[in-house]
Write a protein that holds these residues in place. Structure first.
Motif, PDB file in Angstrom:
ATOM      1  N   UNK A 695     -24.113 -15.945  -7.052  1.00  0.00           N
ATOM      2  CA  UNK A 695     -22.648 -16.042  -7.110  1.00  0.00           C
ATOM      3  C   UNK A 695     -22.053 -16.365  -5.742  1.00  0.00           C
ATOM      4  N   UNK A 696     -22.442 -15.635  -4.681  1.00  0.00           N
ATOM      5  CA  UNK A 696     -21.787 -15.896  -3.395  1.00  0.00           C
ATOM      6  C   UNK A 696     -22.198 -17.242  -2.807  1.00  0.00           C
ATOM      7  N   UNK A 722     -17.093 -12.882  -1.603  1.00  0.00           N
ATOM      8  CA  UNK A 722     -17.330 -11.795  -0.644  1.00  0.00           C
ATOM      9  C   UNK A 722     -17.812 -10.532  -1.361  1.00  0.00           C
ATOM     10  N   UNK A 723     -17.200 -10.228  -2.502  1.00  0.00           N
ATOM     11  CA  UNK A 723     -17.617  -9.050  -3.268  1.00  0.00           C
ATOM     12  C   UNK A 723     -19.070  -9.182  -3.703  1.00  0.00           C
ATOM     13  N   UNK A 724     -19.484 -10.358  -4.134  1.00  0.00           N
ATOM     14  CA  UNK A 724     -20.873 -10.556  -4.555  1.00  0.00           C
ATOM     15  C   UNK A 724     -21.823 -10.479  -3.362  1.00  0.00           C
ATOM     16  N   UNK A 725     -21.427 -11.007  -2.202  1.00  0.00           N
ATOM     17  CA  UNK A 725     -22.272 -10.916  -1.011  1.00  0.00           C
ATOM     18  C   UNK A 725     -22.459  -9.456  -0.605  1.00  0.00           C
ATOM     19  N   UNK A 726     -21.402  -8.654  -0.735  1.00  0.00           N
ATOM     20  CA  UNK A 726     -21.517  -7.217  -0.420  1.00  0.00           C
ATOM     21  C   UNK A 726     -22.420  -6.508  -1.421  1.00  0.00           C
ATOM     22  N   UNK A 727     -22.270  -6.838  -2.713  1.00  0.00           N
ATOM     23  CA  UNK A 727     -23.131  -6.234  -3.730  1.00  0.00           C
ATOM     24  C   UNK A 727     -24.580  -6.678  -3.560  1.00  0.00           C
ATOM     25  N   UNK A 728     -24.796  -7.870  -3.036  1.00  0.00           N
ATOM     26  CA  UNK A 728     -26.142  -8.376  -2.780  1.00  0.00           C
ATOM     27  C   UNK A 728     -26.723  -7.806  -1.489  1.00  0.00           C
ATOM     28  N   UNK A 729     -25.857  -7.202  -0.653  1.00  0.00           N
ATOM     29  CA  UNK A 729     -26.317  -6.612   0.605  1.00  0.00           C
ATOM     30  C   UNK A 729     -26.765  -7.646   1.620  1.00  0.00           C
ATOM     31  N   UNK A 730     -26.179  -8.805   1.622  1.00  0.00           N
ATOM     32  CA  UNK A 730     -26.572  -9.881   2.535  1.00  0.00           C
ATOM     33  C   UNK A 730     -25.525 -10.030   3.634  1.00  0.00           C
ATOM     34  N   UNK A 735     -20.724 -12.507   6.276  1.00  0.00           N
ATOM     35  CA  UNK A 735     -20.091 -13.121   7.446  1.00  0.00           C
ATOM     36  C   UNK A 735     -19.493 -14.475   7.100  1.00  0.00           C
ATOM     37  N   UNK A 736     -20.271 -15.312   6.423  1.00  0.00           N
ATOM     38  CA  UNK A 736     -19.774 -16.647   6.068  1.00  0.00           C
ATOM     39  C   UNK A 736     -18.566 -16.546   5.134  1.00  0.00           C
ATOM     40  N   UNK A 737     -18.624 -15.625   4.170  1.00  0.00           N
ATOM     41  CA  UNK A 737     -17.515 -15.471   3.234  1.00  0.00           C
ATOM     42  C   UNK A 737     -16.260 -14.992   3.956  1.00  0.00           C
ATOM     43  N   UNK A 738     -16.421 -14.022   4.876  1.00  0.00           N
ATOM     44  CA  UNK A 738     -15.250 -13.525   5.625  1.00  0.00           C
ATOM     45  C   UNK A 738     -14.685 -14.610   6.543  1.00  0.00           C
ATOM     46  N   UNK A 739     -15.573 -15.395   7.170  1.00  0.00           N
ATOM     47  CA  UNK A 739     -15.097 -16.447   8.075  1.00  0.00           C
ATOM     48  C   UNK A 739     -14.302 -17.497   7.299  1.00  0.00           C
ATOM     49  N   UNK A 740     -14.819 -17.884   6.145  1.00  0.00           N
ATOM     50  CA  UNK A 740     -14.123 -18.914   5.358  1.00  0.00           C
ATOM     51  C   UNK A 740     -12.849 -18.356   4.736  1.00  0.00           C
ATOM     52  N   UNK A 741     -12.906 -17.121   4.238  1.00  0.00           N
ATOM     53  CA  UNK A 741     -11.715 -16.483   3.672  1.00  0.00           C
ATOM     54  C   UNK A 741     -10.647 -16.305   4.748  1.00  0.00           C
ATOM     55  N   UNK A 742     -11.064 -15.882   5.922  1.00  0.00           N
ATOM     56  CA  UNK A 742     -10.100 -15.718   7.012  1.00  0.00           C
ATOM     57  C   UNK A 742      -9.453 -17.031   7.405  1.00  0.00           C
ATOM     58  N   UNK A 743     -10.250 -18.106   7.433  1.00  0.00           N
ATOM     59  CA  UNK A 743      -9.698 -19.425   7.751  1.00  0.00           C
ATOM     60  C   UNK A 743      -8.633 -19.834   6.743  1.00  0.00           C
ATOM     61  N   UNK A 744      -8.933 -19.648   5.452  1.00  0.00           N
ATOM     62  CA  UNK A 744      -7.981 -20.027   4.412  1.00  0.00           C
ATOM     63  C   UNK A 744      -6.711 -19.194   4.516  1.00  0.00           C
ATOM     64  N   UNK A 745      -6.861 -17.874   4.721  1.00  0.00           N
ATOM     65  CA  UNK A 745      -5.695 -16.997   4.862  1.00  0.00           C
ATOM     66  C   UNK A 745      -4.846 -17.421   6.067  1.00  0.00           C
ATOM     67  N   UNK A 746      -5.510 -17.795   7.147  1.00  0.00           N
ATOM     68  CA  UNK A 746      -4.783 -18.243   8.339  1.00  0.00           C
ATOM     69  C   UNK A 746      -4.005 -19.524   8.059  1.00  0.00           C
ATOM     70  N   UNK A 747      -4.632 -20.473   7.353  1.00  0.00           N
ATOM     71  CA  UNK A 747      -3.966 -21.726   7.011  1.00  0.00           C
ATOM     72  C   UNK A 747      -2.784 -21.486   6.073  1.00  0.00           C
ATOM     73  N   UNK A 748      -2.841 -20.441   5.262  1.00  0.00           N
ATOM     74  CA  UNK A 748      -1.739 -20.116   4.359  1.00  0.00           C
ATOM     75  C   UNK A 748      -0.634 -19.324   5.063  1.00  0.00           C
ATOM     76  N   UNK A 749      -0.812 -19.062   6.362  1.00  0.00           N
ATOM     77  CA  UNK A 749       0.197 -18.317   7.101  1.00  0.00           C
ATOM     78  C   UNK A 749       0.074 -16.809   6.968  1.00  0.00           C
ATOM     79  N   UNK A 750      -1.015 -16.320   6.408  1.00  0.00           N
ATOM     80  CA  UNK A 750      -1.232 -14.878   6.212  1.00  0.00           C
ATOM     81  C   UNK A 750      -2.148 -14.370   7.330  1.00  0.00           C
ATOM     82  N   UNK A 751      -1.626 -14.468   8.569  1.00  0.00           N
ATOM     83  CA  UNK A 751      -2.459 -14.259   9.756  1.00  0.00           C
ATOM     84  C   UNK A 751      -2.993 -12.836   9.848  1.00  0.00           C
ATOM     85  N   UNK A 752      -2.168 -11.849   9.542  1.00  0.00           N
ATOM     86  CA  UNK A 752      -2.626 -10.460   9.645  1.00  0.00           C
ATOM     87  C   UNK A 752      -3.800 -10.208   8.699  1.00  0.00           C
TER      88      UNK A 752
END
Length: 915
Positions: A695-696, A722-730, A735-752
């Motif tokens: 899944x991840x 990200x939830x699946x990566x955490x359940x998979x323990x990888x 890291x990759x999921x958080x980096x990509x999710x953070x990038x998207x959130x930043x581009x949407x103006x949701x910086x915090x």
């Protein structure tokens, strides 16, 4: 907004002002989409329409550029507010719009309305309104490709049919001079079209101008001899004979069709070959056979298909039309509705039989059907021939000189149909089948009339016809949703309406909510012995063994589109075997061929396939998911050439059986976009089955499209990954999921929110030993920190620069070229904003040195930054060259955001560019 194809192709505002469509190829693209509204038109079909000869290698890119310009134009003029939208659907584009905004649609509606009017004066008015929509030759201003030329010819044939019907309406009013005037203008433009000239001759004769009428005959006879070396056909000679008999007031063209429902005197249909009356002498006694069932109630829409049936049954001697389509699409209803509309065309009777080709009961015996037909034709039981061969001979003899309609419903194959074809050239045969009956096309020149699902407007009209208009008008959005869940299948819509009408009181929205559950949808679409599953089951039961086995394996599939490689993975067979089985499924109308090796699998069909496998087909799901992962790796390599995979295949992944190839970045991104819903479904299916290691990865490997369309609602999918990566323990996946999710959130103006994800990403990557992942996480965190509101007071910019420098060092040490280039790009941007243009130029230049193998958008961004940095250091000439190169490359790859940035940089230097 209105669209015109009856003349020069144009889009105009409601005030009549034309929109700037641009070059001929964009006119042609719009024309093809307008000719197929609410229908997926494949890229291959569009390419064939836009190039007269072999298209260039970059044709897909050019096509995407024209699509992008059309979308921008629609946005600029507020098309969405009028329900006009150009969307991507699989390997195709769909132009969604109300039919009333296209002049060709309004023309066909008016023509259909005129044909249903009994009062000739009203028909004249409506037909004049229809013909007034024409502003010149159809599809003018487009590329002269075979597809568009054929479409223009078909529209012109329809216009000439309207002209002939207008003349006929004038004749019924006794306005023979007006009829002659209408026809004369067309004869001048079509001097060899004999039906038009015959109509003009008869109109002139009735108007008392017999010498003029005879002159037209002799003039045309000479022209035919000079230009074609032939003499006049039957339609002209019959008109000439009638005039010579001085019987013009009674004269008519013998076997031209009567416009249904008008009681009009016969007028030749466009291009029709008119047969003289049979020779005098005794004819077999024949009853006016009537075996046709009653007209279907609640029938709605299908104007295009009804017009197609008119065309398919006109002109050729003994025409055969075949209505083909999937179970429940309404083939029988359409055939009966058309047969009742055209009853006046068949004075010698209408025969009908259900051949039960797809039925729980055995198929009909040919001899038994022939006996029924002969009884209906007046042959007494005691005079019935004894053998199948003699039954057939007698049937063909009795139908040999009659004008009859024979409806052969629910045919299994061509062999079942051939013995039942009538013998006369004035007989029309109408066949319905779930099979494409290609053998009948080859052997008997049968003309297919494919029947697809109803579009949304016609689906809701059907619901209104069954439930009443008030109920549908009260919940219009729910009605549209209900139609979507029923796949536009008339059978499903009628069953849904029956449940609403007979069950406990509930509104459309509530029932649509129940149907949204895929696990119960098929059960809800069943009333007593009628339902979608039952209809599909009859089709599946008749399939050849390879196709039947393939269909049983399609259950785990999660999307509407299906290619041969994916089918091969699902069925665990070779791609060639899968292709053969899919062709058989397409012939049975269970999948729809959308292009080479590409098919559409509608939801109700997919759900039925899933219902055939009790429980979860875990092996099939694993084969599908691993195939998806292999394909995603190939797509990401093509979309971002030179980049490194963001993850490896999971342990135990099955090897690839056959993976589609991607020629370039544009092709890969088009596939990503087309498969987005199917990939989301695959992620959900993997997570639901506990296959989190798949899944991840399925989420992260979509990163090229996520970055390209970053503000397109990706957060829920990335959170699922990200939830699946955490359940998979990888930790690397996290890291990759958080980096990509953070990038998207930043581009949407949701910086915090972005910083919450990005602060943890570098340490997780370090824990996993993922050097490239750590570098990417640091780059994304640096960008988010720079954008944060407290950047100046808390030293965020200093920290951001340190993060970027560290990221560059990590990427260079690990030899990750694509990540190093990304670090150079963001360092150049950061330094330029901080007032260090010389350092910024250095990093941009170093990034460009690494970028030749990377995707064009990366090079465009680096070149634009380099140009801006050079300009800031006073090197204006070099800056203009770099920005100009960036602009040209952005245009070549239809990269609008990059084009805008490059143009802005040039404008700052006082350099004007054309748009």
């Amino acid at each position: 907004m209105q669209f015109r194809v009856l003349g020069t192709v144009a889009a105009v505002t409601d005030h009549g002002d034309p929109l700037p469509l641009g070059p001929a190829k964009r006119h042609s693209l719009l024309a093809v989409l307008l000719l197929h509204p609410d229908t997926a038109v494949t890229v291959d079909r569009l390419t064939g329409a836009l190039w007269e000869e072999e298209p260039p290698r970059h044709s897909r890119t050019v096509l995407q550029g024209h699509v992008s310009r059309l979308r921008a134009l629609f946005t600029e003029y507020g098309a969405a507010a009028q329900g006009i939208e150009l969307v991507t659907q699989g390997p195709a584009y769909v132009l969604r719009l109300p039919g009333a905004v296209v002049d060709a649609h309004r023309f066909e509606e008016l023509l259909g309305a005129a044909r249903s009017l009994r009062e000739p004066g009203e028909a004249v008015s409506v037909l004049r309104d229809a013909l007034a929509l024409w502003r010149g030759p159809a599809l003018a201003g487009t590329v002269r490709s075979p597809l568009l030329e054929n479409a223009a010819h078909a529209l012109e044939e329809l216009r000439l049919a309207a002209v002939e019907e207008l003349a006929a309406a004038h004749e019924r009013l006794g306005e023979h001079g007006a009829a002659a005037a209408v026809l004369r203008a067309e004869v001048a433009a079509n001097p060899l079209r004999e039906p038009l000239i015959a109509g003009l001759m008869l109109a002139l004769g009735r108007a008392g101008r017999q010498s003029d009428a005879l002159d037209w005959f002799h003039r045309t006879r000479r022209l035919l001899a000079d230009q074609l070396g032939v003499g006049p056909g039957a339609v002209l000679t019959d008109a000439y004979t009638a005039l010579l008999r001085a019987d013009a007031a009674e004269a008519s063209v013998p076997s031209a069709p009567v416009v249904a429902g008008t009681g009009a005197p016969p007028v030749a249909a466009p291009g029709a070959a008119v047969t003289p009356d049979p020779p005098a002498g005794p004819a077999p006694a024949l009853a006016a056979a009537q075996l046709l069932p009653r007209r279907p109630r609640g029938f709605t829409g299908r104007e295009r298909e009804l017009a197609a049936l008119d065309r398919a049954t006109a002109g050729a001697p003994g025409p055969i039309a075949m209505i083909t389509g999937s179970a429940g699409v309404g083939k029988t209803a359409l055939s009966l509705h058309w047969a009742h509309l055209r009853h006046a065309d068949f004075p010698d009777g209408r025969l009908f039989v259900d051949l039960r080709g797809y039925s729980p009961a055995p198929a009909r015996d040919t001899a038994a059907v022939l006996r029924e037909f002969l009884l209906a034709l007046g042959v007494p039981a005691e005079g019935m021939p004894g053998t199948p061969e003699s039954l057939g001979a007698r049937y063909r003899e009795l139908t040999g000189h009659r004008r009859m309609l024979v409806v052969l419903d629910n045919a299994r194959d061509s062999a079942q149909v051939r013995p039942l074809l009538p013998g006369g050239e004035d007989c029309v045969t109408l066949i319905t089948s779930r099979d494409r009956l290609g053998g009948l096309v080859a052997s008997d020149a049968a003309r297919p009339v494919p029947l697809a699902a109803l579009p949304a407007a016609q689906s809701t009209a059907l619901l209104a016809a069954v439930l009443g208009p008030d109920l549908v008008a009260a919940e219009p959005e729910a009605a549209v949703r209900l139609a979507e869940l029923c796949d536009g299948l008339p059978l499903a819509l009628r069953v849904a309406a029956a449940r609403l009408a007979t069950g406990p009181h509930r509104g459309l929205a509530a029932f649509a909510g129940e149907l949204s559950d895929e696990h119960t949808r098929l059960d809800l679409l069943r009333v007593e012995d009628t339902g979608v599953a039952a209809a599909l089951g009859l089709t599946v039961r008749q399939l050849p063994e390879p196709a039947r086995l393939m269909f049983h394996r399609l259950g785990p599939h999660t999307g509407a589109t299906l290619d041969t490689c994916t089918a091969a993975a699902l069925a665990d067979c070779a791609p060639a075997q899968a292709a053969a089985a899919l062709d058989q499924l397409a012939a049975a109308q269970l999948v729809v061929e959308a292009g080479p090796h590409a098919y559409v699998l509608h939801d109700l069909v997919r759900l039925y396939a899933r219902s055939l496998t009790p429980g979860c087909d875990r092996d099939g799901l694993l084969r599908l998911l691993d195939h998806r992962l292999h394909t995603l790796l190939a797509a990401s390599a093509a979309a971002e050439p030179g980049g490194e995979p963001c993850c490896a295949l999971p342990p135990g992944a099955r090897p690839a059986v056959g993976i589609r190839t991607f020629d370039d970045r544009a092709g890969a991104l088009a596939w990503y976009s087309a498969e987005r819903d199917a990939l989301r479904g695959a992620v959900e299916a993997a997570a639901a089955a506990g296959l989190h290691d798949r899944a991840w990865r399925l989420v992260l490997l979509q990163w090229p499209l996520i970055v390209w369309q970053v503000r397109d609602g990706w957060v829920p999918l990335l959170e699922r990954g990200l939830a699946s990566a955490e359940l998979d323990g990888d930790p690397g996946g996290q890291s990759r999921a958080r980096a990509l999710l953070g990038w998207v959130l930043s581009e949407e103006g949701r910086t915090a929110e972005a910083l919450v994800q990005l602060e943890r990403a570098p340490e997780l990557a370090a824990l996993a030993g993922d050097t490239a992942g750590e570098a990417i996480a640091r780059i994304n965190l640096a960008v988010a920190l720079t954008r944060s509101g407290a950047a100046e007071q808390d030293g965020a910019r200093e920290r951001a620069r340190d993060l970027l420098v560290r990221a560059l060092a990590l990427a260079e040490r690990a030899g990750h070229t694509e990540t190093a280039t990304l670090a150079h790009q963001h360092l150049a941007h950061h330094l330029l904003a901080d007032g260090s243009p010389a350092e910024a130029a250095s990093h941009a230049a170093r990034g460009l040195a690494l970028a030749p193998r990377l995707a064009a958008p990366r090079r465009v961004a680096l070149r634009t930054l380099y140009g801006r940095a050079l300009a800031a250091t006073g090197r204006t000439g070099e800056a203009v060259r770099q920005l100009g190169d960036a602009l040209r490359e952005a245009r070549a790859h239809a990269y609008e955001e990059g084009e805008k940035a490059a143009r802005s940089g040039l404008a700052a230097l006082g350099v004007l560019t054309d748009r």
